[in-house]
Design a protein around this motif. Sequence first.
Motif, PDB file in Angstrom:
ATOM      1  N   SER A  19       0.831  -1.212   0.000  1.00 43.24           N
ATOM      2  CA  SER A  19       0.000   0.000   0.000  1.00 43.24           C
ATOM      3  C   SER A  19       0.862   1.258   0.000  1.00 43.24           C
ATOM      4  O   SER A  19       0.584   2.210  -0.744  1.00 43.24           O
ATOM      5  CB  SER A  19      -0.917   0.015   1.214  1.00 43.24           C
ATOM      6  N   LEU A  20       1.898   1.284   0.825  1.00 43.54           N
ATOM      7  CA  LEU A  20       2.768   2.461   0.873  1.00 43.54           C
ATOM      8  C   LEU A  20       3.535   2.647  -0.436  1.00 43.54           C
ATOM      9  O   LEU A  20       3.699   3.780  -0.910  1.00 43.54           O
ATOM     10  CB  LEU A  20       3.736   2.353   2.047  1.00 43.54           C
ATOM     11  N   VAL A  21       4.001   1.557  -1.032  1.00 48.38           N
ATOM     12  CA  VAL A  21       4.689   1.648  -2.323  1.00 48.38           C
ATOM     13  C   VAL A  21       3.731   2.179  -3.384  1.00 48.38           C
ATOM     14  O   VAL A  21       4.114   3.007  -4.226  1.00 48.38           O
ATOM     15  CB  VAL A  21       5.286   0.286  -2.725  1.00 48.38           C
ATOM     16  N   TRP A  22       2.481   1.721  -3.351  1.00 44.62           N
ATOM     17  CA  TRP A  22       1.480   2.194  -4.307  1.00 44.62           C
ATOM     18  C   TRP A  22       1.266   3.710  -4.173  1.00 44.62           C
ATOM     19  O   TRP A  22       1.245   4.435  -5.163  1.00 44.62           O
ATOM     20  CB  TRP A  22       0.163   1.458  -4.106  1.00 44.62           C
ATOM     21  N   ILE A  23       1.108   4.181  -2.935  1.00 44.72           N
ATOM     22  CA  ILE A  23       0.885   5.608  -2.694  1.00 44.72           C
ATOM     23  C   ILE A  23       2.072   6.427  -3.182  1.00 44.72           C
ATOM     24  O   ILE A  23       1.907   7.463  -3.838  1.00 44.72           O
ATOM     25  CB  ILE A  23       0.610   5.859  -1.199  1.00 44.72           C
ATOM     26  N   ILE A  24       3.277   5.968  -2.897  1.00 44.14           N
ATOM     27  CA  ILE A  24       4.475   6.696  -3.328  1.00 44.14           C
ATOM     28  C   ILE A  24       4.620   6.657  -4.843  1.00 44.14           C
ATOM     29  O   ILE A  24       4.953   7.678  -5.475  1.00 44.14           O
ATOM     30  CB  ILE A  24       5.720   6.118  -2.629  1.00 44.14           C
ATOM     31  N   LEU A  25       4.356   5.503  -5.471  1.00 44.40           N
ATOM     32  CA  LEU A  25       4.453   5.390  -6.930  1.00 44.40           C
ATOM     33  C   LEU A  25       3.455   6.311  -7.629  1.00 44.40           C
ATOM     34  O   LEU A  25       3.819   7.025  -8.570  1.00 44.40           O
ATOM     35  CB  LEU A  25       4.213   3.938  -7.364  1.00 44.40           C
ATOM     36  N   ILE A  26       2.222   6.323  -7.169  1.00 44.79           N
ATOM     37  CA  ILE A  26       1.216   7.192  -7.783  1.00 44.79           C
ATOM     38  C   ILE A  26       1.563   8.657  -7.547  1.00 44.79           C
ATOM     39  O   ILE A  26       1.370   9.506  -8.430  1.00 44.79           O
ATOM     40  CB  ILE A  26      -0.194   6.854  -7.257  1.00 44.79           C
ATOM     41  N   GLY A  27       2.108   8.980  -6.377  1.00 43.26           N
ATOM     42  CA  GLY A  27       2.557  10.349  -6.128  1.00 43.26           C
ATOM     43  C   GLY A  27       3.662  10.759  -7.089  1.00 43.26           C
ATOM     44  O   GLY A  27       3.661  11.873  -7.619  1.00 43.26           O
TER      45      GLY A  27
END
Length: 81
Positions: A29-37
């Motif tokens: 989830s954290l990787v997803w948030i950072i990638l989309i950011g």
Amino acid sequence: MNVQEQLDKLKLYFSKDISQKFKVYLTISLVWIILIGYLTWWNGLKSPMLDKSFRWDEWFWFGIVPALSPYIFYHIWKKKE
């Protein structure tokens, strides 16, 4: 309910032994948030328009909401002990 009670609940929740499976899900989830950011930031820079600012609404709807919704659904549907 005041803020101190909520903080105490969060501390109690995270002081428990977190399973390996939950750690993996949280990391994804954290990787997803950072990638989309990052992608939102990159698209803002490469935009042909004059406004090169970060698009917070895109980051929220495509990064935060998909990453947090499984946890919200799990909390709603989990069996009460």
